[in-house]
Design a protein around this motif. Structure first.
Motif, short mmCIF file in Angstrom:
data_model
loop_
_atom_site.label_atom_id
_atom_site.label_comp_id
_atom_site.label_asym_id
_atom_site.label_seq_id
_atom_site.Cartn_x
_atom_site.Cartn_y
_atom_site.Cartn_z
N THR A 1 -25.82 -22.41 17.64
CA THR A 1 -24.59 -21.84 18.07
C THR A 1 -23.52 -21.98 17.23
OG1 THR A 1 -25.20 -23.23 20.05
CG2 THR A 1 -22.93 -22.78 20.21
N ARG A 2 -22.61 -21.20 17.27
CA ARG A 2 -21.54 -20.56 16.43
C ARG A 2 -20.31 -21.52 17.00
NH1 ARG A 2 -17.32 -16.94 15.08
NH2 ARG A 2 -16.98 -16.48 13.09
N SER A 3 -19.74 -22.19 15.74
CA SER A 3 -18.42 -23.01 16.09
C SER A 3 -17.49 -22.21 15.08
CB SER A 3 -18.71 -24.54 15.76
OG SER A 3 -19.43 -25.05 16.92
N GLU A 4 -16.06 -22.39 15.33
CA GLU A 4 -15.20 -21.72 14.31
C GLU A 4 -13.87 -22.51 14.52
OE1 GLU A 4 -12.91 -18.09 16.00
OE2 GLU A 4 -14.78 -17.38 15.08
N ILE A 5 -12.99 -22.59 13.34
CA ILE A 5 -11.96 -22.95 13.38
C ILE A 5 -10.85 -21.83 12.66
CG2 ILE A 5 -10.31 -24.68 12.60
CD1 ILE A 5 -12.70 -26.58 12.77
N VAL A 6 -9.78 -21.53 13.39
CA VAL A 6 -8.69 -20.59 12.57
C VAL A 6 -7.52 -21.36 12.41
CG1 VAL A 6 -7.47 -18.67 12.79
CG2 VAL A 6 -9.95 -18.81 13.76
N LEU A 7 -7.05 -21.80 11.12
CA LEU A 7 -5.95 -22.56 10.82
C LEU A 7 -5.21 -21.88 10.01
CD1 LEU A 7 -5.17 -25.79 11.05
CD2 LEU A 7 -6.34 -26.18 9.14
N ASP A 8 -3.98 -22.16 9.97
CA ASP A 8 -2.58 -21.55 9.16
C ASP A 8 -2.53 -22.68 7.83
OD1 ASP A 8 -2.21 -19.18 10.57
OD2 ASP A 8 -0.61 -20.17 11.38
N ASP B 1 -5.06 -23.01 -3.93
CA ASP B 1 -4.10 -22.09 -4.35
C ASP B 1 -4.28 -20.71 -3.73
OD1 ASP B 1 -3.54 -24.29 -5.99
OD2 ASP B 1 -4.16 -23.47 -7.77
N ASP B 2 -5.62 -19.98 -3.73
CA ASP B 2 -5.95 -18.75 -3.17
C ASP B 2 -5.41 -18.73 -1.79
OD1 ASP B 2 -6.71 -18.19 -5.93
OD2 ASP B 2 -8.79 -18.52 -5.34
N TYR B 3 -5.25 -19.77 -0.93
CA TYR B 3 -5.20 -19.82 0.48
C TYR B 3 -3.69 -20.23 1.10
CZ TYR B 3 -10.18 -19.21 -0.27
OH TYR B 3 -11.46 -19.02 -0.64
N THR B 4 -2.82 -20.56 0.20
CA THR B 4 -1.75 -21.09 0.70
C THR B 4 -0.72 -19.79 1.37
OG1 THR B 4 -0.69 -20.80 -1.48
CG2 THR B 4 -1.60 -22.68 -0.86
N GLY B 5 -0.29 -20.40 2.54
CA GLY B 5 0.56 -19.43 3.41
C GLY B 5 -0.34 -18.37 4.09
N LYS B 6 -1.52 -18.73 4.11
CA LYS B 6 -2.38 -17.73 4.70
C LYS B 6 -3.27 -18.32 6.02
CE LYS B 6 -3.31 -15.08 0.46
NZ LYS B 6 -4.30 -14.68 -0.54
N ARG B 7 -3.54 -17.26 6.70
CA ARG B 7 -4.46 -17.94 7.84
C ARG B 7 -6.12 -17.71 7.63
NH1 ARG B 7 -2.79 -16.17 13.93
NH2 ARG B 7 -1.03 -17.73 13.23
N VAL B 8 -6.68 -18.78 7.81
CA VAL B 8 -8.24 -18.85 7.45
C VAL B 8 -8.89 -19.14 8.58
CG1 VAL B 8 -7.59 -19.46 4.97
CG2 VAL B 8 -8.01 -21.15 6.72
N ARG B 9 -10.46 -18.69 8.43
CA ARG B 9 -11.39 -19.15 9.41
C ARG B 9 -12.38 -19.75 8.96
NH1 ARG B 9 -12.57 -14.22 13.21
NH2 ARG B 9 -13.24 -13.33 11.28
N LEU B 10 -13.01 -20.83 9.43
CA LEU B 10 -13.93 -21.44 9.01
C LEU B 10 -14.96 -21.15 10.32
CD1 LEU B 10 -15.55 -23.52 7.29
CD2 LEU B 10 -14.66 -25.33 8.62
N LEU C 1 -5.25 -18.62 16.55
CA LEU C 1 -5.39 -20.08 16.12
C LEU C 1 -6.15 -20.44 17.12
CD1 LEU C 1 -1.69 -21.06 15.07
CD2 LEU C 1 -3.71 -20.33 13.58
N THR C 2 -7.16 -21.20 16.83
CA THR C 2 -7.97 -21.91 17.71
C THR C 2 -7.60 -23.40 18.19
OG1 THR C 2 -9.37 -22.85 15.78
CG2 THR C 2 -10.21 -20.60 16.90
N GLU C 3 -6.38 -23.80 17.45
CA GLU C 3 -5.97 -25.19 18.07
C GLU C 3 -5.68 -25.13 19.29
OE1 GLU C 3 -2.89 -28.68 16.29
OE2 GLU C 3 -2.61 -26.52 15.69
N GLU C 4 -6.19 -26.14 20.18
CA GLU C 4 -5.57 -26.33 21.51
C GLU C 4 -4.27 -27.16 21.69
OE1 GLU C 4 -8.74 -28.47 23.54
OE2 GLU C 4 -10.36 -26.86 22.85
N PRO C 5 -3.37 -26.33 22.07
CA PRO C 5 -2.04 -27.27 22.38
C PRO C 5 -2.02 -28.49 23.03
CG PRO C 5 -2.31 -25.24 24.17
CD PRO C 5 -3.37 -25.26 23.00
#
Length: 238
Positions: free
Chosen positions: A173-180, A119-128, A216-220
């Motif tokens: 080592t840092r790993s991250e994901i940016v997702l809508d 609920d608090d994140y819908t329609g937003k861009r987040v980073r894990l 975004l971090t997703e690889e096309p």
């Protein structure tokens, strides 16, 4: 017995010819093998995503919950082939890290997972993001992030690709994901997983809303061509 100059030249030319032929005949094979490995890696990634999507709602009961960090559960392709817990001696920050350690001859992968309402994140861009340390990992370690709606996955990404996965023995080592997060998202699931032998430690997980200026971090995915190309073989090599 000494060789004549012509024999030496002939022998040298013959050696160069053999080397050239060997190079020309093995180069396409090497490229073909590289493409095959890339295809296998993509297939494995797709299979992992499918297994995570299927198993995240089927949390295993074969692992003692007293061994698990509070708020976390276990899932995976073969979660019973791994052990899980807290390590008070190895950590990147705070007082402990979580670990996933392979048992002898592990199959598929084991994952730590938690989920919460979107609920608090819908329609937003987040980073894990998370810090990961590996020891003797034979395949890969990765983090993953998923959004569900009506019992199915509507957005998913992990760091399993060749350029982002972690393997072998590495320090923190840092790993991250940016997702809508899609507006219709109902539940968010996240975690880390290990595939193959070895051990990983996970620490300093963060989950935050970021602005649209964060890429975004997703690889096309590679798009299939709709028209034939290079029919005259004039565009060089791949």
């Amino acid at each position: 017995m000494t060789m004549s100059l012509s024999a030496i030249i002939s022998s040298g030319v013959g050696g160069i010819a053999v080397a050239l032929i060997t190079y020309l005949t093995t180069r396409p094979r090497t490229r073909a093998e590289a493409r095959k490995l890339e295809a296998e890696a993509e297939r494995t990634k797709a299979e992992t995503a499918k297994l995570l999507a299927e198993s995240a709602t089927q949390l295993t009961s074969e692992v003692d919950s007293t061994d698990l960090p509070k708020g976390w559960h276990v899932t995976g392709g073969q979660p019973e082939d791994y052990s899980y817990g807290l390590d008070n001696q190895v950590h990147q920050s705070g007082t402990a890290s979580a670990f996933i350690r392979a048992r002898p001859n592990p199959r598929k992968f084991g994952s730590l997972i938690q989920s919460f309402h979107a609920d608090d994140y819908t329609g937003k861009r987040v980073r894990l993001s998370a810090m990961i340390r590996t020891k003797d990992v034979t395949q890969y370690a990765a983090i993953w992030l998923r959004v569900d709606a009506q019992g199915r996955s509507i957005a998913f990404e992990n760091t399993q690709s060749e350029s982002r996965k972690l393997s072998g023995t590495r320090g923190w080592t840092r790993s991250e994901i940016v997702l809508d997060v899609p507006p219709e998202g109902e539940k968010i699931l996240l975690g880390a997983f290990l595939s193959g032998n070895g051990c990983i430690w996970i620490d300093s997980f963060t989950f935050e809303v970021v602005g649209d200026d964060v890429p975004l971090t997703e690889e096309p995915a590679q798009e299939s061509s709709t028209q034939p190309v290079n029919l005259g073989f004039t565009k060089g090599l791949n």
